[in-house]
Structure formats: structure tokens, C-alpha cells
Design an enzyme around this catalytic site. Structure first.
Site, PDB file in Angstrom:
ATOM      1  N   ASP A 264      12.257  10.058  13.277  1.00 39.85           N
ATOM      2  CA  ASP A 264      11.350  10.099  14.428  1.00 39.85           C
ATOM      3  C   ASP A 264      11.275   8.749  15.132  1.00 39.85           C
ATOM      4  O   ASP A 264      11.841   7.759  14.657  1.00 39.85           O
ATOM      5  CB  ASP A 264       9.953  10.521  13.966  1.00 39.85           C
ATOM      6  CG  ASP A 264       9.347   9.523  12.986  1.00 39.85           C
ATOM      7  OD1 ASP A 264      10.087   8.983  12.138  1.00 39.85           O
ATOM      8  OD2 ASP A 264       8.139   9.246  13.070  1.00 39.85           O
ATOM      9  N   GLU A 267      10.489   5.953  13.012  1.00 38.83           N
ATOM     10  CA  GLU A 267      11.556   5.585  12.077  1.00 38.83           C
ATOM     11  C   GLU A 267      11.242   5.897  10.618  1.00 38.83           C
ATOM     12  O   GLU A 267      11.728   5.236   9.714  1.00 38.83           O
ATOM     13  CB  GLU A 267      11.890   4.079  12.208  1.00 38.83           C
ATOM     14  CG  GLU A 267      11.885   3.581  13.638  1.00 38.83           C
ATOM     15  CD  GLU A 267      12.384   2.167  13.787  1.00 38.83           C
ATOM     16  OE1 GLU A 267      13.512   2.016  14.239  1.00 38.83           O
ATOM     17  OE2 GLU A 267      11.658   1.223  13.450  1.00 38.83           O
TER      18      GLU A 267
HETATM   19  C1  NOJ Z   1       9.382  -0.329  10.199  1.00 34.74           C
HETATM   20  C2  NOJ Z   1       9.321   0.651  11.324  1.00 34.74           C
HETATM   21  O1  NOJ Z   1       9.763   0.071  12.480  1.00 34.74           O
HETATM   22  C3  NOJ Z   1       7.934   1.193  11.457  1.00 34.74           C
HETATM   23  O2  NOJ Z   1       7.845   2.086  12.517  1.00 34.74           O
HETATM   24  C4  NOJ Z   1       7.597   1.874  10.192  1.00 34.74           C
HETATM   25  O3  NOJ Z   1       6.312   2.409  10.223  1.00 34.74           O
HETATM   26  C5  NOJ Z   1       7.728   0.919   9.021  1.00 34.74           C
HETATM   27  N1  NOJ Z   1       9.035   0.325   9.015  1.00 34.74           N
HETATM   28  C6  NOJ Z   1       7.451   1.636   7.741  1.00 34.74           C
HETATM   29  O4  NOJ Z   1       7.626   0.777   6.701  1.00 34.74           O
HETATM   30  C1  NOJ Z   2       8.407   0.145  15.225  1.00 34.14           C
HETATM   31  C2  NOJ Z   2       8.135   1.355  16.013  1.00 34.14           C
HETATM   32  O1  NOJ Z   2       7.644   2.330  15.155  1.00 34.14           O
HETATM   33  C3  NOJ Z   2       9.375   1.841  16.709  1.00 34.14           C
HETATM   34  O2  NOJ Z   2       9.077   2.938  17.508  1.00 34.14           O
HETATM   35  C4  NOJ Z   2       9.984   0.760  17.531  1.00 34.14           C
HETATM   36  O3  NOJ Z   2      11.184   1.218  18.084  1.00 34.14           O
HETATM   37  C5  NOJ Z   2      10.216  -0.479  16.693  1.00 34.14           C
HETATM   38  N1  NOJ Z   2       9.052  -0.858  15.982  1.00 34.14           N
HETATM   39  C6  NOJ Z   2      10.640  -1.648  17.560  1.00 34.14           C
HETATM   40  O4  NOJ Z   2       9.621  -1.970  18.454  1.00 34.14           O
END
Ligand code: NOJ
Ligand code: NOJ
Length: 572
Positions: A264, A267
Site C-alpha cells: 500500500d 508500504e
Molecule cells: C517506513 C515506511 O515508510 C512507513 O510508511 C512505515 O509505516 C514504516 N516503515 C513501518 O515501519
Molecule cells: C512513508 C510514507 O508512508 C510513504 O507513503 C512515503 O512514500 C514515504 N514515507 C516517503 O515519504
């Protein structure tokens, strides 16, 4: 300031509330005694909370942050918006190689967009396909607003972004290859900003990237045509080469992969997701518009594939996916998690998906479902507010407020990502700003389409916060039988376009929309910097600093505010 007893009770209620998985009722269940005012001054939260939450102030992360204690909360809202809009725009440019004065050429290629300059805790020094496409789109809107006057550097950097994507599309990576049958490599979520693949564990593939990139590039082409401009970048050459070499591979990716599971936008979860599907659908639509408007000589075979995929994906979104449930009034981001009882389905990804999929400046997106005035969407926003008002203590002063008022919004109720690692989720700038953008676009659509406001069982709870139905004078109402639309037969109340009650409602909605921006104002620092999140207890920013996407989302909300206020002031 002393902690008042009513506040303590509310906070304790919140603690028990938040520990369970809550499927909120969109009606506000709690009629707790309200705190004195809804003014969300940070110093107020700090003094209230410091008394009984000292541990949060001792967190290492919090102490490292830039203090926003100088943020003058009394700065006039309008002048703040004016200033913050420029700061936000500059905040985007600062994070793009070739135009930034702080990024070095050897580390960040020309046209590559870093998510944030933060390299440790957390490391966001990458180009995410999603973040880059979304934030470049703001630059495209800017050029449109400026009618191509004095925008040369911005135009050049948009074109460098397109060129940069030609190179990264073709890199072999852990999601796959560019050249295989399903173009699997295009599902790779992020790259080093010097165009090298990232070869460590990650939530991959993420299938929204190709669609978002196609939408952005097609928007740019549409804008060039609207203003009779052309590409200046020699490498890109002309629209045919950009379409064939860069856009078409992304369309093929969607055609071959739309029905497969993937990670999603946050991520984390490998499944089907509303955000991914709706933005993929929008990309197909953008391509169909491009082909039609320009009489582009696309083969019949490919055109058929585009149309068939559009219809199949649309059917999936509306009926087969579970994004719309028979029992819940809001859009479900990841139906599989709801089924497993792991999540309630509420997610800012649905709000963002709707915003990113209805690309109305660049064509007719009417047949993309869940438009800005869709009841499921409006109820999603209401349900997010109903949940997060209790979940995040900084929102507690808004509890019991009679009028609708925006609150700080996070990603989804069950979130535990704190911007550095996992503990507890917080409000995010992109989610809070999307509350404002949705309502502004909603008002804009109502007025520009000269629509009566139709109130029925599905949206009554929302509208009753803005107007007392019993007090609407008869001349401001349309009777359901006089209405020209059959779908109005079930309406409880229809408010006449242009009537006094209509105007009052529109103005109340716009104050509601502003109340989300007031929250943004309270949590940026004195320089207008924005990170990814702000802490749910004390409101200080945390997570990746100077997040490109935060700047872009807030800039977009300001832009829709301007457009909508113009139309509101035009004495419609
Ligand atoms: C890093 C991701 O970018 C973020 O969206 C996610 O919630 C965390 N990892 C989870 O550990
Ligand atoms: C975490 C977010 O969850 C994700 O959507 C985003 O692409 C990355 N950070 C980078 O900003």
C-alpha cells in the site's frame, strides 16, 4: 495552567477508548463537557500535558527537534497562508536536484525529488516514485496558475523530472525488470537519488507509482497543449516520444498488474488497496483523454486494452473489491484487513486517493467513482474526525464542540509508525491538509456546477453540523417532486442553489475547511518548516524533516482555498 478535572476525565476516557479497535460511529458518540475554547495553542497543550505525561517530553526524539515555541500563534491567518504558501513551494524546490541550492549534483541527479533531506532517523534520502509524482504535480498546477509567465526554471525542472524517470524506469531492481512481459521493475517504490537501485528489504512492489507518474506527465502534456507550449528539454524531444517511451510503459504496467496484490501507499501491507486502484484507474483515464483530445495514432489493439482494463478495474473498485461495504458508511482502504478484523478500514489513503484521482483541471474525470461530493467520501472524513478527535490528545479541546471543526488527522486509527520506528501513530500534515482540500473542492464543485444541495439519509449527519434544517425558510427549499433529478426522490431536504441558506451553508463549510489549516498553522515551526508528523500528545513536529509531500499537500490545500474563495466571493 492547571489540569482541569473535566480534561482528566476526557483523557482517561480516551485511554480506554484507544486501546480497543474502534469502529467509530460517524455520529459523535461522546457528549462530554467541552473545554473552554477550541483554540489549539501548542503552549496550552504543553502546559496541560506536561503535568502528567513527563515521559513524552523526555523522549530523545522530541528533544532533538527544532522548537516551534516561537511560532506566533497570533499571526493573522490570512497573512500566514500567504507566507506559508511561498515557503511550501520553496520547500518542494529545495528537495529537487538541479534547482535546489542545498543538494549536491553528485548525490541528487537533476530532476530527482528526494522525499526529505533527512538521512538518519529516519533515512528518507531517496526518490520515491509516489512522492515525486505527487509533488511535481503541484509545480504543474503552479505553472498553470501563472499561465506560463516567468516560470522557466520550474518548467525546466519538471522536464528534468520526466527525463530522470526515463532512466530510473529502466533500472533492474528487486521488484523486477523493465523489459519483462509485465514490466515488473516499474513497481519498485524508491531509488537512490543518484539513480541507483535500492537493494535492501522493503515493502515491494508498490503498484501505485507507475499510475501516479503517468498522471503527472500526462497533466503536464495537457498543460503544454492548453497554453500552446512545447517541451524545451532536448532529450525529451516531443510528446510522441514522451508518450511512447515513458508514459506507455507505465500504462502497460497497469494493464498487466492492476489485479495483483502489492504494498500500500504506507508500504506496510501486501494486498489490494483503494488508493492504488483508484489512482491506477485515473491514469488509464488520463491516457484515454490524451489519445482522444490529440487524435493520437494509438493502435486499435492497445486502445482496446486500455478501455477493457478501465472497465474491469472500475468494476473491481465499485463492486468486487470490498472498497465499498454494505454495512459501513465509509470507503475501506484495505478490505482484507477489515475481513481479518485487524483494521476498521478507515484510512487517509482513501481521502488522498480521491484527491489524486480526480484530476479535474486536466479533463473530464466524471466516470472515476467516488468524486469529491460522494457520500462515502464525506462520511470517511467524518468518521476519521470522529475517531481521531479522541485518539489524539491534542484534539481533545475540540471534543464536545457543537459546530463542526477540523481536527488533526493521521494515517489510520491503528497506525503505530511514529516517524522513526514503531510506537504510536500521530497526526500527519498530509492527512490534515487533505481534510481541508476535500471540503474546498466539494464547495467548489457544488457552486461551479450550480448544484442544489441534496440532503438525504446518507449525508444528513454531516450537513446538520452546518445548518439547522428546521430553520430553512420555504423559499430556500426545492421540493423533491419539483427537482429535475430522479435521484432526488429520496431527499429529505433540497437547498436551492444560490439561496441565502445555500450561501450560509457554503460559508460554514469553508470555515470548517479552514479549521484544518489552522491546525497546520499551529504545528509548523517559526520558519514554516514541515516534517512528516506532529506528536499526538504535545504537538511538536516529528519524523522526516522538510518532507516534500507535506509541503505539496499543504500548498494544494491553499490553492483550492483561493479558487473556492474566489467563487464564493463572486456572488453566485
Ligand atoms: C517506513 C515506511 O515508510 C512507513 O510508511 C512505515 O509505516 C514504516 N516503515 C513501518 O515501519
Ligand atoms: C512513508 C510514507 O508512508 C510513504 O507513503 C512515503 O512514500 C514515504 N514515507 C516517503 O515519504
Amino acid at each position: 495552567m492547571k489540569l482541569s478535572s473535566s480534561y482528566l476525565i476526557l483523557s482517561l476516557t480516551w485511554i480506554s477508548y484507544s486501546s480497543a479497535l474502534v469502529i467509530p460511529n460517524i455520529n459523535d458518540l461522546v457528549t462530554a463537557e467541552t473545554t473552554k475554547s477550541a483554540s489549539s495553542s501548542i503552549s496550552y497543550y504543553q502546559s496541560v500535558l506536561a503535568g502528567y505525561l513527563p515521559s513524552f517530553f523526555n523522549q530523545e526524539n522530541v528533544i532533538e527537534l527544532k522548537s516551534d515555541e516561537n511560532n506566533d500563534i497570533n499571526t493573522d491567518f490570512e497573512s500566514w497562508i500567504h507566507r506559508q504558501k511561498d515557503i511550501s513551494f520553496q520547500g518542494i524546490l529545495n528537495n529537487i536536484g538541479g534547482i535546489s541550492s542545498t543538494l549536491s549534483e553528485s548525490e541528487v541527479s537533476e530532476g530527482a525529488v528526494i522525499a526529505s533531506p533527512s538521512r538518519i532517523k529516519p533515512d528518507y534520502f531517496y526518490q520515491w516514485t509516489r512522492d515525486a509524482a505527487l509533488t511535481i504535480k503541484s509545480l504543474i498546477h503552479h505553472i498553470d496558475d501563472e499561465k506560463f509567465k516567468n516560470v522557466e526554471p520550474v518548467k525546466n525542472i519538471i522536464e528534468s523530472y520526466i527525463e530522470n524517470n526515463y532512466y530510473i524506469q529502466r533500472l533492474d531492481n528487486l521488484s523486477g525488470k523493465f523489459d519483462d512481459e509485465s514490466k515488473s521493475g516499474l513497481g519498485e517504490p524508491k531509488f537512490y537519488p543518484n539513480n541507483k537501485p535500492f537493494e535492501k528489504n522493503w515493502g515491494r512492489p508498490q503498484r501505485d507509482g507507475p499510475g501516479l507518474r503517468a498522471i503527472t506527465i500526462l497533466s503536464y502534456i495537457s498543460l503544454l497543449n492548453k497554453h500552446q507550449e512545447s517541451f524545451s528539454n532536448q532529450f525529451l524531444n516531443n510528446q510522441t516520444s514522451v508518450y511512447e517511451e515513458i508514459i506507455k510503459p507505465d500504462l502497460i504496467y497497469i494493464i498487466k498488474n492492476w489485479y495483483k496484490e502489492g504494498f500500500d501507499l504506507w508500504e506496510e501491507i501486501n494486498s489490494h488497496h483503494f488508493y492504488t486502484s483508484i489512482t491506477q484507474l485515473s491514469a488509464l483515464k488520463s491516457a484515454l483523454i490524451f489519445i482522444q483530445e490529440n487524435n493520437y495514432p494509438e493502435s486499435n489493439e492497445f486502445l482496446t486494452q486500455l478501455n477493457q482494463t478501465f472497465n474491469n478495474l472500475k468494476q473491481f473498485i465499485e463492486f468486487d473489491s470490498g472498497y465499498k461495504s454494505n454495512t459501513l458508511p465509509y470507503i475501506i482502504e484495505t478490505p482484507s484487513l477489515l475481513k481479518l478484523g485487524k483494521r476498521c478500514g478507515l484510512d487517509a489513503g482513501t481521502l488522498l486517493g480521491v484527491l489524486h484521482a480526480h484530476n479535474i483541471e486536466f479533463g473530464n474525470y466524471d466516470d472515476i467513482p467516488f468524486d469529491i461530493d460522494n457520500n462515502y467520501l464525506i462520511n470517511t472524513l467524518s468518521a476519521m474526525i470522529a475517531d481521531m478527535k479522541y485518539r489524539y490528545p491534542i484534539n481533545h479541546p475540540k471534543i464536545g464542540f457543537e459546530n463542526a471543526i477540523g481536527v488533526a488527522l493521521g494515517r489510520y486509527p491503528e497506525d503505530i509508525y511514529d516517524g522513526y520506528g514503531t510506537s504510536e501513530g500521530n497526526p500527519w500534515f498530509i492527512s490534515t491538509a487533505s481534510g481541508s482540500e476535500i471540503i474546498y473542492k466539494f464547495i467548489h464543485k457544488l457552486i461551479s456546477m450550480k448544484q442544489d444541495i441534496v440532503i438525504n439519509q446518507q449525508n444528513k449527519e454531516f450537513f446538520k453540523q452546518f445548518i439547522d434544517f428546521d430553520k430553512i425558510p420555504a423559499q430556500d427549499l426545492v421540493s423533491a417532486k419539483d427537482s429535475d433529478s430522479d435521484s432526488n426522490a429520496n431527499a429529505d431536504v433540497i437547498i436551492r442553489f444560490g439561496s441565502q441558506s445555500y450561501k450560509t451553508l457554503a460559508i460554514n463549510l469553508s470555515s470548517f475547511s479552514d479549521s484544518f489549516l489552522e491546525i497546520v498553522k499551529d504545528h509548523v515551526d517559526n520558519n514554516g518548516s514541515m516534517s512528516e508528523q506532529f506528536n499526538k500528545y504535545h504537538g511538536f513536529m516529528q519524523g522526516a524533516r522538510d518532507l516534500t509531500w507535506s509541503y505539496s499537500a499543504v500548498w494544494n490545500a491553499f490553492r483550492w482555498r483561493e479558487k473556492t474563495l474566489q467563487i464564493l466571493e463572486s456572488n453566485f
